[in-house]
Design a protein around this motif. Structure first.
Motif, PDB file in Angstrom:
ATOM      1  N   ASP A  16     -47.942  15.443   6.635  1.00 32.87           N
ATOM      2  CA  ASP A  16     -48.749  15.822   5.470  1.00 32.87           C
ATOM      3  C   ASP A  16     -50.140  15.208   5.582  1.00 32.87           C
ATOM      4  N   GLY A  17     -51.137  16.005   5.188  1.00 32.23           N
ATOM      5  CA  GLY A  17     -52.508  15.514   5.183  1.00 32.23           C
ATOM      6  C   GLY A  17     -53.213  15.601   6.518  1.00 32.23           C
ATOM      7  N   THR A  18     -52.545  16.124   7.553  1.00 28.22           N
ATOM      8  CA  THR A  18     -53.179  16.259   8.868  1.00 28.22           C
ATOM      9  C   THR A  18     -53.741  17.670   9.007  1.00 28.22           C
ATOM     10  N   ARG A  19     -54.372  17.925  10.156  1.00 28.14           N
ATOM     11  CA  ARG A  19     -54.993  19.235  10.340  1.00 28.14           C
ATOM     12  C   ARG A  19     -54.358  19.987  11.497  1.00 28.14           C
ATOM     13  N   VAL A  20     -54.452  21.301  11.394  1.00 25.80           N
ATOM     14  CA  VAL A  20     -54.031  22.209  12.461  1.00 25.80           C
ATOM     15  C   VAL A  20     -55.259  22.989  12.894  1.00 25.80           C
ATOM     16  N   LEU A  21     -55.530  22.966  14.188  1.00 25.46           N
ATOM     17  CA  LEU A  21     -56.731  23.599  14.736  1.00 25.46           C
ATOM     18  C   LEU A  21     -56.369  24.924  15.399  1.00 25.46           C
ATOM     19  N   ILE A  22     -57.138  25.965  15.063  1.00 24.90           N
ATOM     20  CA  ILE A  22     -56.965  27.283  15.680  1.00 24.90           C
ATOM     21  C   ILE A  22     -58.276  27.653  16.357  1.00 24.90           C
ATOM     22  N   GLU A  23     -58.248  27.678  17.676  1.00 26.20           N
ATOM     23  CA  GLU A  23     -59.429  28.007  18.470  1.00 26.20           C
ATOM     24  C   GLU A  23     -59.195  29.339  19.182  1.00 26.20           C
ATOM     25  N   CYS A  24     -60.115  30.271  18.996  1.00 26.59           N
ATOM     26  CA  CYS A  24     -59.985  31.581  19.621  1.00 26.59           C
ATOM     27  C   CYS A  24     -61.257  31.895  20.395  1.00 26.59           C
ATOM     28  N   ARG A  25     -61.087  32.406  21.606  1.00 29.08           N
ATOM     29  CA  ARG A  25     -62.241  32.733  22.447  1.00 29.08           C
ATOM     30  C   ARG A  25     -61.899  33.938  23.313  1.00 29.08           C
ATOM     31  N   GLU A  26     -62.945  34.589  23.776  1.00 24.02           N
ATOM     32  CA  GLU A  26     -62.768  35.737  24.659  1.00 24.02           C
ATOM     33  C   GLU A  26     -63.035  35.325  26.106  1.00 24.02           C
ATOM     34  N   GLN A  27     -62.126  35.692  26.979  1.00 24.06           N
ATOM     35  CA  GLN A  27     -62.314  35.499  28.421  1.00 24.06           C
ATOM     36  C   GLN A  27     -62.619  36.861  29.026  1.00 24.06           C
ATOM     37  N   ALA A  28     -63.923  37.199  29.038  1.00 21.28           N
ATOM     38  CA  ALA A  28     -64.342  38.535  29.434  1.00 21.28           C
ATOM     39  C   ALA A  28     -63.966  38.858  30.870  1.00 21.28           C
ATOM     40  N   ASP A  29     -64.006  37.861  31.758  1.00 18.72           N
ATOM     41  CA  ASP A  29     -63.709  38.118  33.168  1.00 18.72           C
ATOM     42  C   ASP A  29     -62.254  38.501  33.390  1.00 18.72           C
TER      43      ASP A  29
END
Length: 356
Positions: A245-258
């Motif tokens: 409780d009280g912590t964070r969840v990180l969601i990172e999204c990126r495009e790998q065009a190659d």
């Protein structure tokens, strides 16, 4: 005993067997004739010895096949613990067959255990909300408790739990049947993830988790939003479940065009998943640990369904190394390529304990 089991081909072994028997028979006949034995006695005696040697060697060759037959009969009667222990270190076709047979037996044993676990888990998961609903409704019918908003909300929560379980089981049946239809459309990834996260934030309000979303506004992709929402909801919900409780969840999204991929990492900080357990958590009805010595709760289906949804799109879900914590990486093609959905959904490998 397999005296010539070191060769890499059964044909070679049989050829060697014939050559050895013929050579022994020839040498023995020559010796007997040289010492004055009659040909009418020497030849039958030589033939008996040659046949005996052939029988001895051939018995060693086919012994693993007899053991496999007995093991198959035992498996047909429901004993999936049997294994072939002969010829497993041999390089020929029989050795390969023995090793493959043991692998098959292991998979069947696992499948049977999963079936038994499924019955136990589903029975438990259904009984809990049904019993709670029955008790609440009976108390209201008897006038023990009043139908207050709080009590009605509790009943509604139990019905939601039942509905979720039924939806999970329907998805499981689709997985097993290899049947699913995809409604492919182009959509904005940022908007999609934002809409997916919103109900999770509302449901998580009591735990004060901070969900951080890092994704560019202009990334677009093709896919079935309903199936992909199952995928991301289950992965993110799993991360929330295993975060203090009280912590964070990180969601990172990126495009790998190659590579033509959209890659998303869902990280919950602090906890780690042992390397040896990283594939088991995607198995059906495998439940992870939410704390020392405790199970996470839930159906044990979420991560399995998430992986299935990814495979339907030609993507993958896996746990990757990350010093920050448990990191689930979701890689999906930016553009959908039509394929045989049945084959795709059947192709997912067994994969081990922070499950859902």
């Amino acid at each position: 005993m397999r005296p010539i089991g070191m060769f890499s081909s059964l044909k070679v072994e049989l050829s060697v067997l014939i050559a050895i028997s013929t050579a022994i028979a020839f040498i023995m006949a020559w010796i007997l004739l040289k010492f004055g034995w009659s040909g009418w006695v020497a030849m039958p005696l030589t033939l008996v010895v040659a046949l005996g040697i052939t029988y001895l060697f051939s018995r060693g060759l086919i012994a693993p096949l007899r053991q496999m037959r007995k093991a198959a009969e035992a498996m047909a009667e429901g004993d999936y613990t049997v294994r072939v222990n002969m010829a497993t270190d041999s390089n020929d076709e029989i050795g390969q067959l023995a090793r493959t047979f043991n692998e098959m037996a292991g998979e069947l044993e696992h499948a049977n255990q999963m079936r038994l676990d499924m019955v136990a888990n589903v029975s438990h998961e259904l009984r809990t909300p049904v019993s709670a609903l029955q008790a609440m409704v009976e108390n209201m019918a008897d006038g023990v408790v009043e139908p207050t908003p709080a009590n009605l909300e509790s009943i509604l929560n139990q019905t939601h739990r039942l509905s979720d379980l039924i939806a999970f089981l329907l998805d499981l049946s689709r997985m097993e049947a290899g049947a699913a239809s995809l409604n492919i459309e182009r959509f904005n990834v940022h908007d999609f993830l934002d809409e997916t996260i919103e109900p999770l934030e509302i449901a998580d309000a009591g735990h004060a988790h901070d969900i951080e979303l890092h994704v560019a506004d202009d990334i677009e992709m093709e896919g079935d939003q309903d199936r992909l929402r199952q995928l991301f909801t289950n992965i993110i919900a799993n991360a929330l479940k295993h975060s203090a409780d009280g912590t964070r969840v990180l969601i990172e999204c990126r495009e790998q065009a190659d590579r033509g991929l959209i890659v998303t990492n869902v990280v919950n900080f602090g906890s780690q998943i042992p390397l040896a357990d990283r594939s088991n958590i995607f198995r059906r009805f495998v439940k992870g640990k939410s704390g020392p010595g405790t199970e996470s709760g839930g159906t044990g289906l979420g991560l399995s369904i998430a992986r299935w949804a990814a495979l339907l799109h030609g993507g993958t879900v896996k746990v990757v190394d990350d010093d920050r914590g448990a990191d689930f990486e979701i890689a999906l093609p930016k553009y959908h390529i039509a394929s045989d959905i049945s084959d795709t959904s059947r192709s997912h490998a067994h994969v081990h304990a922070q499950g859902d």
